[in-house]
Design an enzyme around this catalytic site. Structure first.
Site, short mmCIF file in Angstrom:
data_model
loop_
_atom_site.label_atom_id
_atom_site.label_comp_id
_atom_site.label_asym_id
_atom_site.label_seq_id
_atom_site.Cartn_x
_atom_site.Cartn_y
_atom_site.Cartn_z
N GLY A 125 15.34 -3.82 0.63
CA GLY A 125 15.76 -5.21 0.83
C GLY A 125 15.29 -5.79 2.15
N CYS B 145 8.15 -8.89 -2.42
CA CYS B 145 9.21 -7.88 -2.35
C CYS B 145 10.22 -8.12 -3.46
CB CYS B 145 9.92 -7.91 -1.01
SG CYS B 145 11.21 -6.66 -0.94
#
Ligand SMILES: Cc1cc2nc3c(=O)[nH]c(=O)nc-3n(C[C@H](O)[C@H](O)[C@H](O)COP(=O)(O)OP(=O)(O)OC[C@H]3O[C@@H](n4cnc5c(N)ncnc54)[C@H](O)[C@@H]3O)c2cc1C
Ligand SMILES: Cc1cc2nc3c(=O)[nH]c(=O)nc-3n(C[C@H](O)[C@H](O)[C@H](O)COP(=O)(O)OP(=O)(O)OC[C@H]3O[C@@H](n4cnc5c(N)ncnc54)[C@H](O)[C@@H]3O)c2cc1C
Ligand SMILES: Cc1cc2nc3c(=O)[nH]c(=O)nc-3n(C[C@H](O)[C@H](O)[C@H](O)COP(=O)(O)O)c2cc1C
Ligand SMILES: Cc1cc2nc3c(=O)[nH]c(=O)nc-3n(C[C@H](O)[C@H](O)[C@H](O)COP(=O)(O)O)c2cc1C
Ligand code: FES
Ligand code: FES
Lengths: 262, 306, 306, 262
Positions: C77, C135
Site C-alpha cells: 500500500g 499500484c
C-alpha cells in the site's frame, strides 16, 4: 497392439537404482504392472512425487528397459524437469503414468536396423531385446555428439552396435545417418531390412529421406511437448500427412510416411 | 460426521462440487488410453467436453505447450471437429456417462453462439451449455469476444433466445473490470458464470530466443494463476446474484475449499489433471476438510470468505 | 570474447541492463542489515527507491504478504514517508551511490504527478523519474489510475510539464489492452515505459478461510507472472517507439536475456531479490549468455524475438 | 547490539545433522560466520538451495543453538516451506541469509524468566546459554500442546525448566502463562525478574498483560510473514505503539510496551 489394450496406472514408485552412464542418468524403479505391460517404444509420464509445484507437470520418458519388477529409464538432463528426475536418489518416489502411446510395431521377419541419436537410443534397448526374442536379426547404429554421451553404448552389450560420434572421439566420425544407407540393402534370401529410429528431428528427417530413397520401411519415435500424455489436451501435435497428429496417442512411433517432413 | 457434498447448480444436481475444466480432460481419449472404466467410475460430478465451434478447427501450429513456473502456457486454438460431429459422434457416446454433460461452445462472432445453442437445444444429452467467450488462442493477439462487455452481452442474448437450457458464460480474466463483463453476461441472460479462462502470456524458446509457441502468445493456467482466479471468483460472486463456477490452478482439495469459500458453487479442475490424473478424485478429501472446518455441507461453504 | 553490457536508457548510461524494481530493494535498509558496503559494490546499474507520494502513507494493515505458487502476493500500500522526507532525508544519502537514481512517484489524482515531478525537477541526484500509475494496493478494489488510458495520459502530461527529466511511466498489466495504455503514456510525453507492475490477485487464509491480506486483495509478483510480463514487453516494444524497462518474475540471467530479447532495454529484478539477495548480481552471467548466443552486445539483443 | 553491527552472509551451507525431536525437526548446518555472529533472538532467512521455484522464498527461522561451526534450527513443519526444510537430509544444502534482526537485549543482573510456547521455545536455548554465561539466574517455562511437542524439553537439559502441556500429558496441565505470575516476584537482594518470551500471539499477549500487571520488564519475539528479512519490503509490519513496526528490522524481539496489543 491396439490402443484399447494399453492399460495404465498412476503409481508412486520407489527408485532402487540411480547411476551415471556417461552424460546420462540411468534410473530404475519398482513398477510390476508397468514392467509387465510395457511394449518397446511406449513411454511414461513421470515426475517426482511430492507437492512442490515447480516443475509442475510430469515429463514424457521412454522406457529403456524392463527386468522382472523393474522399469529403467535413461535421462538426458536438458532442463529443469529432466534435471530434477536425474537427481532422484535411492528411496525417492516417482509418480508414473503409463505405459502410454503406440510403440514400435513389428511383424514379419525382416532384419531390423535400429538408429538412435543421443538420448534417442534409450527405447532401442528394449526394442532390440524384443526383436531378438522374436528371432529377428538386429543391428544398432548409435550416434552421439562426443565420447561422453557415447559411454551409453555399454547399455547395448550383446547387441551388434556401430558407434558414430560427431567429433570422432569414439567409433566412426560423422552423423549416425551416414552409415545407414550401407545397412539397407536386401540380402539374398532375406526380406528388405526395416528401420526403427529415435532421436532429434533433423536425424529423423534424414532417416526418413534415406528410407524413401532406399525403399525401406521405417518407423520413427518423435518428440513433442506434452501435458496430459493421454490424448486429452491436443497439445502435443505434429504435422501429419493429413492434418495434425497427437504424438502421445497416435504415436510417439509413426511410420515415416504418416508424418509431414518439411 | 459425513458432510453432504451435493450441490445444486441451477437445475443440475451434482453429487459433489468438483467438475472438469473444458479442454483439459477428454473422457473419450482418456478412457481409451487409461483403460480404467471411466464411464463407470467417473471422478467428476459433471462433464464438460472441449469447446466446439460451428466449423471444425485444426487448431494452432505447434508447439502448443510450454511449462512455466508453476504454470502451463497453451495455444491449442480450439482444435475440434465441429459441432455437427460433436452432436452426431460424441454426444451419444457421452450419454452413458453417469453425470450431466455441459456442452461448451464458441464462435468467431456473436451470431455463432446463437446458432450453436440452437443446435444443442433439443439434445437431451446436454444438461447445460457453456458459452466460451474467452479463448485467448483464436486470434493472433489473443482478442476474445469476452474482452468486450457489450459483445459478451450480445452473444449471451443470442444464445438465450436459442435455448432454454441452463446457460453458463465463461469469462476471461484479461480485462480491466471483470465485474463489468460478468454483469453484462448476466444482463444478457446468463444463469451462471464460469471464472476464469487462461491468463494472457508468452514464453521464448531458451535457445532460439523466439516465441516458443507456434501461435506466439498463449493462455496461462495452473497454480501460478490461482490468486488471479480466486480474486475474480471472490469479487464477482460478491457482486452478482448468479452461481459461479470457479477454476484456475485448482490442484488440491484445499484449493477447492478456498474457491468455494471465495464464492464458487462448483469448482473445475484443469491443468492439475495433467499433473496427476487422480487430482480429479478430490471430492472425499474436500468433504473431510469441510468437516474439519465445522461446516455442515458443501453448500454452506459457498462464500464464507465474503 | 567480452560482451559490451552497457546500454543507453535515454540520457542514462547504464553499465549493464540490470536494475532493481521499485519497492523491492531499499538500499538504505539493506546496507544497514547486511553490512556489505552496498554503496561501494552496488549490484544494480541504476537504483529506483520505493515509490513516494505527496503525503506520507502508513500503508495497508497487516498481513501484507502471502506466498503463492512460484509467486508472492503483497498489499504494502505504498507505505512511505512522503516526498518531502524523501528529498530532505534520503536523496543526499543516495548521492554517494555509484549509479543513477530514478525516483518513483505516485498520486491519488493526476495532479499529484505534476506536483511531485515539479518537486524533483531541480534535484540533481535524480537522473530520471518513474510515474507509478499502477499500484494495485491503494484503493480497496485495486483500482489504479493506470487502468484508464486517459488518466494515464493526463498524469503523464502534467508530469511532463513539470520536469524535463527522463520520464518513465510504469504500467499495470491489469487492463484489457496494455498497448492502448502504453500509447496513451507516450502520447502524454513519456520517454519510456516500465512493464509490468503486479497482477491483481488474492489468497485466503488456510484456517480462517477469510482473505489473508489485511487489504483483502493484493498484487502478484514473482516467477508465476513472468509469462504475463514477457507478453506485455513483447507486444508494447513491438508497437511503440520508446524504450521499455521489463520486469515481472525475473529470477535468473536467462530470464533477463529473454526479457531483452522480447524487447526490453533494461530489466528490473524485484521479488527474486527476496529469494536471493545475490540475484541482483546477474549481469556477468547475462554477458556470458549473450556471448553464447553469438550476439555482440547487450544493445544488439534488444528485441531479437520480434 | 547496534543494527549496523549485524553482518550477514548469504551462504550455501551443508546439512550435517537432521533428526526428529518429538513433533519438531532439528537440523544443523555448517556456517562458521553465522555461528560466530549469532546473537540470541536473531533469525535466519533460509531455504533449500536449488532452482525449483516452489517454495519460492526463504522462511524466517530462529537460531536454536550454535556450537563452534554449527548452527542449529528447530522446525515445526506447519506448511509447505517448513515441511521442505524439515525434509532436508544430510549433505543437502540450504541457502541462508543472516543472522538478521534485533535479538534479545540483556543488560543488568535480573533473574531471567524465559517463556516459550510450542516452536517458540526454539530461540530460548541459545538465550538461556548466553544468559547463564553472563552469570544470570535462568528459569524456563516451556508450554506445549501435547506430549509429542513436549519431547523438545530434552533440548534444555542443564537449564531449570518447568513443562506445561495443554492436555496435561506431561508436566503441569494448562497454559504456559498460568505459572508465570508465580515466577515474577522480586526476591530479597535481587533485581525484579525480567521476562523473555517467544510463542504464538495469544501467548505473547497474555505474557504482556501479566508483565504489566506484575510490573516486570518483558521482551517478546513476534512472528510475521516475511519476504526480504532485511527491512526492504515493508511487508512484515505489526502494529506498534506509534505506527507500524517492521518485525525483521525493528525486531523480531520487542519490548512489550512498544507493541500495540489489541
Ligand atoms: C515420447 C517421448 C519420450 C521421451 N523419452 C525420453 C527419454 O527416454 N529420456 C530423456 O532424457 N528424454 C526423453 N524425452 C524428452 C524429454 O521429455 C524432454 O527432454 C523433457 O520433457 C524436457 O523437460 P525439461 O524440463 O528438462 O526441459 P525444458 O527446460 O522444459 O526444455 C529443455 C528442452 O526440452 C524441450 N521440452 C520441454 N518440455 C517438453 C515436453 N513436455 N516434452 C518434450 N520436450 C520438451 C524443450 O523444447 C527444450 O528443447 C522424451 C520425449 C517424448 C515426447
Ligand atoms: C523471526 C521468526 C522466527 C521464526 N522461527 C521459527 C523457528 O525457529 N522454527 C519454526 O518452525 N518456525 C519459525 N518461524 C515461523 C516460520 O517462519 C513459519 O512457520 C513459516 O514461514 C511458515 O511457512 P510454511 O510455508 O511452512 O507455511 P505456510 O503454508 O505458508 O503457512 C503456515 C502458517 O505459517 C504462517 N506463515 C506463512 N508464511 C509465513 C512467513 N513468511 N513468516 C511467518 N509466518 C508465515 C501462515 O500464516 C500459516 O499460519 C519464525 C518466524 C519468524 C518471523
Ligand atoms: C490445454 C488447455 C486447453 C483448454 N481448452 C479450453 C477449451 O477448449 N475451452 C475452454 O473454455 N477452456 C479451455 N481451457 C481453459 C481451462 O478450461 C481453464 O479455464 C483454465 O485452464 C484455468 O484452469 P486450470 O488452471 O485449472 O487449468 C483450456 C486450458 C488448457 C490448459
Ligand atoms: C513487496 C513489493 C512492493 C512493491 N512496491 C512497489 C512500489 O512501491 N512501486 C512500484 O512501482 N512497484 C512496486 N512493486 C512492484 C515491483 O516493482 C514490480 O513491478 C513487480 O513486483 C513485478 O516484478 P517482480 O516479479 O520481479 O517482483 C512492489 C512489489 C513488491 C513485491
Ligand atoms: S499430450 Fe495431451 S494430447 Fe498429447
Ligand atoms: S520482511 Fe521485508 S521489511 Fe521485513
Amino acid at each position: 497392439m491396439d490402443a484399447g489394450l494399453i492399460p495404465a496406472e498412476l503409481l508412486k514408485c520407489a527408485v532402487v537404482e540411480s547411476r551415471q552412464v556417461g552424460a546420462y542418468r540411468l534410473i530404475s524403479f519398482v513398477a510390476p504392472q508397468i514392467a509387465n505391460l510395457a511394449h518397446p517404444g511406449q513411454f511414461l509420464m513421470i515426475r517426482m512425487s511430492g507437492n512442490e509445484l515447480d516443475p509442475l507437470l510430469p515429463r514424457p520418458m521412454g522406457i529403456h528397459n524392463v527386468e522382472s519388477d523393474l522399469v529403467t529409464m535413461l535421462i538426458d538432463p536438458v532442463g529443469k524437469g529432466t534435471a530434477r528426475l536425474a537427481a532422484a536418489g535411492i528411496g525417492d518416489r516417482v509418480s508414473v503414468l503409463g505405459p502410454l502411446g503406440m510403440g514400435f510395431r513389428f511383424e514379419g521377419e525382416a532384419p531390423a536396423v535400429l538408429v538412435g541419436g543421443g538420448i534417442g537410443i534409450s527405447p532401442l534397448k528394449l526394442l532390440a531385446r524384443s526383436l531378438a526374442a522374436e528371432g529377428r536379426e538386429v543391428r544398432c547404429l548409435l550416434g552421439f555428439r562426443t565420447r561422453k554421451e557415447a559411454v551409453a553404448t555399454e547399455l547395448f552389450s550383446g547387441v551388434r552396435t556401430d558407434v558414430i560420434t560427431e567429433d570422432g572421439s569414439v567409433g566412426r566420425l560423422g552423423l549416425v545417418s551416414d552409415p545407414l544407407p550401407g545397412c539397407l540393402a536386401r540380402e539374398p534370401g532375406k526380406p528388405t531390412p526395416e528401420i526403427f529410429a529415435c532421436g532429434p528431428s533433423p536425424m529423423l528427417a534424414a532417416v526418413a529421406r534415406i528410407a524413401r530413397e532406399c525403399g525401406n520401411a521405417a518407423q520413427v519415435s518423435v518428440e513433442a511437448h506434452m501435458a496430459c500424455g493421454i490424448g486429452s489436451c491436443q497439445g502435443c501435435v505434429i504435422r501429419g500427412a493429413g492434418g495434425y497428429l497427437r504424438v502421445c496417442n497416435d504415436g510417439p512411433v509413426f511410420d515415416v510416411e504418416d508424418i509431414s517432413w518439411q | 460426521m459425513a458432510v453432504n457434498l451435493e450441490i445444486k447448480l441451477g437445475p443440475l444436481e451434482l453429487a459433489h462440487p468438483i467438475i472438469n475444466a473444458s479442454g483439459t480432460f477428454d473422457v473419450l481419449a482418456a478412457d481409451k488410453a487409461l483403460e480404467e472404466d471411466l464411464f463407470v467410475s467417473f471422478p467428476f460430478a459433471a462433464y464438460i467436453p472441449k469447446t466446439v465451434t460451428l466449423q471444425p478447427r485444426a487448431g494452432n501450429p505447434p508447439p502448443r505447450l510450454q511449462e512455466t513456473a508453476a504454470g502451463l502456457l497453451n495455444s491449442i486454438g480450439l482444435a475440434n471437429h465441429g459441432i455437427e460431429a460433436f452432436i452426431t459422434e460424441d454426444l451419444h457416446r457421452l450419454e452413458s456417462l453417469p453425470v450431466p454433460v455441459i456442452a461448451s461452445i464458441a464462435g468467431e462472432e456473436t451470431e455463432d453462439y446463437g446458432r450453436c445453442a440452437a443446435m444443442l437445444d433439443s439434445r437431451e444429452e446436454v444438461a447445460a451449455i457453456e458459452l466460451n467467450v474467452s479463448c485467448p488462442n483464436v486470434e493472433l493477439d489473443g482478442r476474445a469476444l469476452g474482452l468486450d462487455p457489450e459483445k459478451t452481452r450480445q452473444a449471451t442474448v443470442l444464445a438465450r433466445q436459442a435455448t432454454s437450457k441452463f446457460l453458463i458464460v465463461k469469462l476471461t480474466p484479461n480485462v480491466t473490470d471483470i465485474i463489468e463483463v460478468a454483469a453484462a453476461a448476466v444482463d444478457g441472460g446468463a444463469d451462471c458464470v464460469s471464472l476464469i479462462n487462461t491468463v494472457h502470456g508468452m514464453a521464448l524458446d531458451r535457445y532460439s530466443l523466439k516465441p516458443v509457441l507456434g501461435h506466439v502468445t498463449g493462455g496461462l493456467s495452473g497454480p501460478a494463476i490461482k490468486p488471479v482466479a480466486l480474486r475474480a471468483v471472490f469479487l464477482v460472486s460478491r457482486e452478482l446474484d448468479v452461481p459461479v463456477i470457479g477454476m484456475g490452478g485448482v490442484t488440491t482439495a484445499q484449493d477447492a475449499l478456498e474457491f468455494m469459500a471465495a464464492g464458487a458453487t462448483a469448482v473445475a479442475v484443469g491443468t492439475a489433471s495433467f499433473r496427476d490424473p487422480l487430482a480429479a478424485a478430490m471430492a472425499p478429501e474436500l468433504g473431510r476438510l469441510i468437516n474439519e472446518h465445522g461446516i455442515g455441507s458443501a453448500s454452506e461453504l459457498i462464500g464464507v470468505a465474503h
